[in-house]
Scaffold this active site. Structure first.
Site, PDB file in Angstrom:
ATOM      1  N   VAL A 175       0.821  -1.267   0.387  1.00 19.37           N
ATOM      2  CA  VAL A 175       0.039   0.110  -0.202  1.00 19.37           C
ATOM      3  C   VAL A 175       0.731   1.342  -0.187  1.00 19.37           C
ATOM      4  O   VAL A 175       0.493   2.533  -0.891  1.00 19.37           O
ATOM      5  CB  VAL A 175      -0.828  -0.380   1.162  1.00 19.37           C
ATOM      6  CG1 VAL A 175      -0.133   0.352   1.975  1.00 19.37           C
ATOM      7  CG2 VAL A 175      -2.119   1.051   1.064  1.00 19.37           C
TER       8      VAL A 175
ATOM      9  N   ASP B 260      -7.238  -1.043   6.534  1.00 21.82           N
ATOM     10  CA  ASP B 260      -7.039  -1.832   7.768  1.00 21.82           C
ATOM     11  C   ASP B 260      -5.860  -2.997   7.950  1.00 21.82           C
ATOM     12  O   ASP B 260      -5.112  -3.325   6.799  1.00 21.82           O
ATOM     13  CB  ASP B 260      -7.956  -2.830   7.703  1.00 21.82           C
ATOM     14  CG  ASP B 260      -8.649  -4.268   6.846  1.00 21.82           C
ATOM     15  OD1 ASP B 260      -7.611  -4.778   7.091  1.00 21.82           O
ATOM     16  OD2 ASP B 260      -8.800  -3.300   5.244  1.00 21.82           O
TER      17      ASP B 260
ATOM     18  N   GLY C  35      -5.928  -6.192   0.860  1.00 22.00           N
ATOM     19  CA  GLY C  35      -6.125  -5.249   2.306  1.00 22.00           C
ATOM     20  C   GLY C  35      -5.244  -3.675   2.510  1.00 22.00           C
ATOM     21  O   GLY C  35      -4.983  -3.831   1.414  1.00 22.00           O
ATOM     22  N   GLU C  36      -4.937  -3.419   3.223  1.00 24.38           N
ATOM     23  CA  GLU C  36      -4.288  -2.361   3.987  1.00 24.38           C
ATOM     24  C   GLU C  36      -4.731  -1.312   3.167  1.00 24.38           C
ATOM     25  O   GLU C  36      -3.852   0.194   3.544  1.00 24.38           O
ATOM     26  CB  GLU C  36      -2.598  -2.583   3.083  1.00 24.38           C
ATOM     27  CG  GLU C  36      -2.167  -3.958   3.357  1.00 24.38           C
ATOM     28  CD  GLU C  36      -0.916  -4.017   3.185  1.00 24.38           C
ATOM     29  OE1 GLU C  36      -0.246  -2.935   1.870  1.00 24.38           O
ATOM     30  OE2 GLU C  36      -0.419  -4.983   3.015  1.00 24.38           O
ATOM     31  N   GLY C  37      -5.912  -1.343   2.326  1.00 16.45           N
ATOM     32  CA  GLY C  37      -6.124   0.160   1.655  1.00 16.45           C
ATOM     33  C   GLY C  37      -5.674   0.263  -0.166  1.00 16.45           C
ATOM     34  O   GLY C  37      -5.941   1.171  -0.799  1.00 16.45           O
TER      35      GLY C  37
END
Length: 347
Positions: free
Chosen positions: A97, A174, A314-316
Site C-alpha cells: 500500500v 486496515d 487489504g491495507e487500503g
C-alpha cells in the site's frame, strides 16, 4: 461525538445533483458514455452541494490496526505477531500500500486502535489504542459497548483531523491478522446472509481451516439481532472495524467522499449505514474484493465497485488504486468543454 456526527449527516443536495446531470448532458461526449463515472460524479456533486464538486485531492489513507481474540480458534495460519510487524512495515514505507500510495500521491497514516503488542512511537503512527486486541468473539462479546463507542469515536477524530489538515478525500485501510472472521460475522449479521456464503479464504487457508472459520462465524451470529448496530459491532466486530465505521460516518458528516477498500471496510460500512442510513451517500466502493462477503456487503449497500482485479490484500490497496478513477470522474465536470463552448454540433 457519535451523536453529533450522526445528526450532521444530511441527504445529498438535489440542486447540485440536477446541475451535474445537466452539465453532463452538455459536455462533448454522448450522454452516458462514461457509464458509472457519470453517476459517481453526479453523486459527489450532491455530496458536496456544488457543481462541479471539489476534485478529491489531496487524499489521505488511514490504516486502522487491531488484533483479534478469535485468532485463538485457528481461523488463520498467520501468527498474531504479524499485525504489529506489518504496522512497522507501513510506518517504514515498505508495504504494497505504501508503494501504491506513493504512486497516487496519497498520504498514509497508521492508527493503532487495538494492536496486542506495545508499539514504539513513530512518525505517521497514531496511538488510539482502546484495548490490546478484542476478546474471542466465539466465546464472549469481542468488545464492551463502551469500547466499541470509544473505537468509533477514535475513527471519527482521525477523519476530522485529516480533513482539517487539507484532505479532500479519505481512504480506508486496515491491518489485523484474523480480521476477515469478524468481517464475515458482521456481514452475516447486518445482511442476514448465510455465514457460509460470506466467509472466504482470507489470506489463504486450507479447506479444514475454512470449515472451522465458517463454524465460528455461524455460531457467533446465531441469535444476534442487528437492531442496535453498536451492540453488533461489540459482539462480533474488531476494534479496527468500529474505528472504520466512525471514520466513514465522520466523512459523511463532513461531506467528503470516503473510498472503501475491501471486505473489512465493506463490513464496517454496513455498521455505518445501520447507524446513519444517509452515510452511504459519501461511500465509494474502490474495488470488489475476492472475499465473497465483500460482494454481498456492497450489494446490500447498493455500491458498484470501480475496480475488479481479484485483490484480497487489504491495507487500503484497492482504495488507493481506485482514487485516480474517482478524481477523473470529477475532473470531467471541471475540464471538459461543452458542445456550445467548443463549437461541436450535437443532436
Amino acid at each position: 461525538m457519535l451523536n453529533e456526527t450522526i445528526a450532521a449527516i444530511r441527504p445529498l443536495d438535489d440542486e447540485a445533483i440536477a446541475a451535474a446531470r445537466a452539465l453532463q448532458a452538455r459536455l462533448t461526449k454522448p450522454m452516458g458514455s462514461l457509464g458509472a463515472l457519470e453517476t459517481l460524479a453526479v453523486r459527489l456533486a450532491g455530496l458536496s452541494g456544488a457543481c462541479p464538486p471539489p476534485i478529491p485531492e489531496p487524499a489521505a489513507l488511514a490504516i486502522f490496526a487491531g488484533d483479534h481474540g478469535v485468532h485463538d480458534q485457528g481461523v488463520t495460519p498467520w501468527p498474531q505477531e504479524v499485525t504489529a510487524q506489518m504496522v512497522a512495515n507501513f510506518v517504514a514505507g515498505g508495504a504494497v500500500v505504501n508503494a501504491f500510495a506513493r504512486q497516487a500521491g496519497v498520504r498514509v497514516t497508521v492508527v493503532d486502535v487495538g494492536v496486542k503488542a506495545v508499539l514504539d512511537p513513530a512518525e505517521g503512527l497514531l496511538d488510539r489504542k482502546v484495548r490490546a486486541g478484542t476478546r474471542d468473539l466465539s466465546v464472549e462479546p469481542a468488545m464492551t459497548r463502551d469500547e466499541a463507542i470509544q473505537a468509533i469515536e477514535a475513527g471519527m477524530q482521525v477523519a476530522e483531523d485529516l480533513v482539517a489538515g487539507g484532505a479532500r478525500a479519505l481512504l480506508t485501510g486496515d491491518m489485523g491478522i484474523a480480521n476477515t472472521t469478524p468481517s464475515a460475522a458482521l456481514i452475516a449479521a447486518f445482511t442476514h446472509a448465510d455465514p457460509a456464503a460470506v466467509t472466504g479464504l482470507g489470506t489463504g487457508i486450507d479447506s479444514e481451516t475454512h470449515a472451522r472459520k465458517v463454524a465460528v462465524v455461524t455460531s457467533a451470529v446465531v441469535g444476534l439481532e442487528a437492531d442496535d448496530p453498536i451492540d453488533v459491532l461489540a459482539a462480533v466486530g474488531g476494534l479496527e472495524h468500529a474505528a472504520l465505521a466512525g471514520f466513514i460516518l465522520r466523512a459523511a458528516a463532513l461531506r467528503v467522499p470516503v473510498v472503501l477498500d475491501g471486505v473489512i471496510a465493506a463490513s464496517a460500512a454496513l455498521a455505518a449505514q445501520a447507524l446513519a442510513p444517509l452515510s452511504s451517500g459519501a461511500m465509494v466502493a474502490g474495488h470488489r474484493s475476492a472475499e465473497p462477503g465483500a460482494t454481498v456487503a456492497l450489494g446490500y449497500l447498493e455500491l458498484e465497485p470501480l475496480v475488479d482485479l481479484g485483490l484480497r490484500l487489504g491495507e487500503g490497496t484497492g482504495a488507493v488504486l481506485a482514487l485516480p478513477i474517482v478524481a477523473s470522474a470529477v475532473r470531467v465536470l471541471h475540464e471538459v468543454a461543452t458542445f456550445d463552448s467548443a463549437g461541436v454540433a450535437h443532436k
